[in-house]
Design an enzyme around this catalytic site. Structure first.
Site, short mmCIF file in Angstrom:
data_model
loop_
_atom_site.label_atom_id
_atom_site.label_comp_id
_atom_site.label_asym_id
_atom_site.label_seq_id
_atom_site.Cartn_x
_atom_site.Cartn_y
_atom_site.Cartn_z
N THR A 339 32.06 37.34 45.18
CA THR A 339 32.90 37.16 46.19
C THR A 339 33.30 38.34 46.77
O THR A 339 33.53 39.45 46.15
CB THR A 339 33.95 36.30 45.11
N HIS A 391 34.88 38.32 27.26
CA HIS A 391 34.70 39.20 26.13
C HIS A 391 34.32 38.53 25.38
O HIS A 391 33.84 39.26 24.26
CB HIS A 391 36.18 40.02 26.19
#
Length: 428
Positions: A339, A391
Site C-alpha cells: 500500500t 506475530h
C-alpha cells in the site's frame, strides 16, 4: 411481456448485494445492455446491464439489500419507445382539444377542481388543532432519573425541550439530549447522515477483525531512493517509448518484495485453523483508491514478471478499479499486500494487514533529508517503510530481516534486482 431482471451472482461466496444507485427512473425506456444500476457487494461495485429493451419498472429501492437471484425490476419488452413515437401516445385525446367534447371535458374538470377545494376546506376545519403546552412550575424541570442522566452528560436542563406533561423533562428526553458543542458562531453548524455502502461496511468489519484477532506489530526502516531516482531519470523516456507505460516505483518495490518473500517464506504464509499454509508463488495485492473506496486488485505470480510486466499490470488493474470495472476474481487470493500512502502525502503509518494475509508493506512520501554518507552530511530523497505483520506466525527476526532485504534491494537495484544489466532488465 414483462421480463423479470434478477440479481446475477457477482462471484463465489457472495449471497447478497445492495442497490447502490439506480441509473434510470421508474417508467424510463431502457436499451438492451444499458447500465441501469450500480450494485455493491462486500468486495466491489458492479454495474447491472439491462437484459432487453423496454419500459422499466423498479422493484427495489436504493440502499435495499437484495439476495442474489432476487427480482429487482421488470422490463416491458412489448412497450413502444416513446422517443420513437408511440401509437398510443399519438392517438390519445388532447387535453387542449376543441369542439363540444373538448369543451365539456374542460367544464367537468373545473367542477371537479371546485369540489376538491371545497372538500379540502371542510376537512381542514374539522381537523384537530394542536394544543398549546401549558406553562407551569414543572415546565423545564427534569425528573430525578432525567436529571442524573443530564448531569452525567454535562447537559444544561435549559437546553433541553421537555416532552412530558406541561413540558416536564422525561428520562427519554435526557437520553436523547446531546451535549453542547460550544458557543455557536456565525458559521454553519449543520450535519448530514448517509448510509455506508456494503463495500465500506465490509472493509470496516474486516479491519476491526484484524485488530481483534491477530497479534499485529509494525516494524520500520528507511530507504535512500537516490539509486532508483537516477535509474528512472536515465531510462524512463526510453522505457515508456518502447513499452507504452511509465517506469514507476511500484515495479522496483514489487521486485524487491518478491525477492524478500523467497528469502523469508513465513511472511508469504497464512494461518488456517491450527495449520500454517505457505506458498511458493507471490500474488501481490496492491491497494488502490477507487470511487467507492479502497480496492485491492492482485498481481498474479508477480515473481515471474519483468519490470515491464509489473508496470503494465499495475496500470491495467488501477484503471479497471478507477472505472469500476474490476471483477471479484481480480481482487481475490493475494498472498502479500503493498500500500502506498505516500501518494496522499503520508510520512509514516502503521498499515493494517489485509486478511487472511500475514503481512503488508507500507510505502510513504519521499522527502529530501540530511543523511550521513561516507562521513559527509548530504541531502538524499528518503522514504520511510513500514511492515505490519501477524506475530503469531512471523517472528520479529523474520519481519526485520524481510524489511532489511527490501531496503538493500532498493538501495542497490542494479546489482540485486537487475543482475548488473539494466538494459536487459528493462528490456530496452
Amino acid at each position: 411481456m414483462a421480463l423479470e431482471m434478477k440479481v446475477p451472482s457477482p462471484g463465489e461466496s457472495i449471497t447478497e448485494v445492495e442497490i447502490a444507485e439506480w441509473l434510470v427512473a421508474d417508467g424510463d425506456w431502457v436499451e438492451k445492455d444499458q447500465a441501469i444500476a450500480e450494485v455493491d457487494s462486500d468486495k466491489a461495485t458492479l454495474e447491472l446491464p439491462a437484459e432487453a429493451s423496454g419500459i422499466i419498472t423498479l422493484k427495489a429501492e436504493e440502499g435495499d439489500a437484495v439476495a442474489v437471484g432476487a427480482v429487482v425490476c421488470h422490463i416491458d419488452t412489448e412497450a413502444t419507445n416513446p422517443n420513437g413515437g408511440s401509437k398510443d401516445v399519438d392517438n390519445a385525446p388532447s387535453s387542449m382539444g376543441g369542439g363540444d367534447e373538448g369543451g365539456n371535458n374542460g367544464d367537468v374538470a373545473k367542477e371537479m377542481q371546485k369540489d376538491n377545494a371545497d372538500n379540502s376546506k371542510t376537512a381542514s376545519s374539522k381537523a384537530p388543532q394542536p394544543t398549546q403546552a401549558k406553562e407551569t412550575y414543572a415546565s423545564g424541570t427534569a425528573s430525578p432519573a432525567a436529571k442524573k442522566i443530564l448531569d452525567e452528560k454535562g447537559v444544561d436542563t435549559k437546553s433541553v425541550s421537555g416532552s412530558g406533561r406541561d413540558g416536564r423533562i422525561t428520562k427519554n428526553d435526557a437520553v436523547n439530549a446531546k451535549p453542547s458543542m460550544g458557543t455557536p458562531g456565525n458559521g454553519s453548524r449543520g450535519e448530514s447522515r448517509s448510509k455506508l455502502s456494503m463495500l465500506r461496511r465490509k472493509v470496516a468489519e474486516r479491519l476491526v477483525s484484524v485488530k481483534n484477532e491477530t497479534a499485529m506489530l509494525t516494524t520500520f526502516n528507511e530507504v535512500d531512493m537516490k539509486p532508483i531516482f537516477d535509474l528512472r531519470k536515465d531510462h524512463k523516456e526510453a522505457f515508456k517509448s518502447k513499452h507504452g507505460v511509465g517506469l514507476g516505483f511500484m515495479s522496483f518495490f514489487t521486485k524487491a518484495v518478491t525477492r524478500a518473500l523467497e528469502m523469508y517464506p513465513a511472511v508469504n504464509s497464512m494461518i488456517d485453523g491450527k495449520e500454517m499454509v505457505s506458498y511458493d508463488f507471490a500474488d501481490i495485492s496492491i491497494a488502490v483508491s477507487g470511487p467507492k473506496g479502497l480496492m485491492v486488485p492482485v498481481i498474479r505470480n508477480a515473481e515471474n514478471l519483468s519490470f515491464r510486466g509489473v508496470e503494465q499490470e499495475v496500470k491495467r488493474l488501477a484503471l479497471r478499479a478507477r472505472d469500476g470495472n474490476i471483477t471479484i476474481d481480480e481482487m481475490t487470493g493475494g498472498t502479500f499486500t503493498i500500500t502506498n500512502g505516500g501518494v496522499f502525502g503520508s510520512m509514516m503509518s502503521t498499515p493494517i494487514i489485509n486478511p487472511p494475509q500475514s503481512a503488508i508493506l507500507g510505502m510513504h512520501n519521499i522527502i529530501e533529508r540530511p543523511v550521513v554518507v561516507d562521513g559527509n552530511i548530504v541531502a538524499r530523497p528518503m522514504m520511510y517503510l513500514a511492515v505490519s505483520y501477524d506475530h503469531r506466525i512471523i517472528d520479529g527476526k523474520e519481519s526485520v530481516g524481510f524489511l532489511v532485504a527490501i531496503k538493500e534491494a532498493l538501495e542497490n537495484p542494479i546489482e540485486i534486482l537487475m543482475d548488473n544489466d539494466v538494459k536487459k532488465a528493462l528490456e530496452l
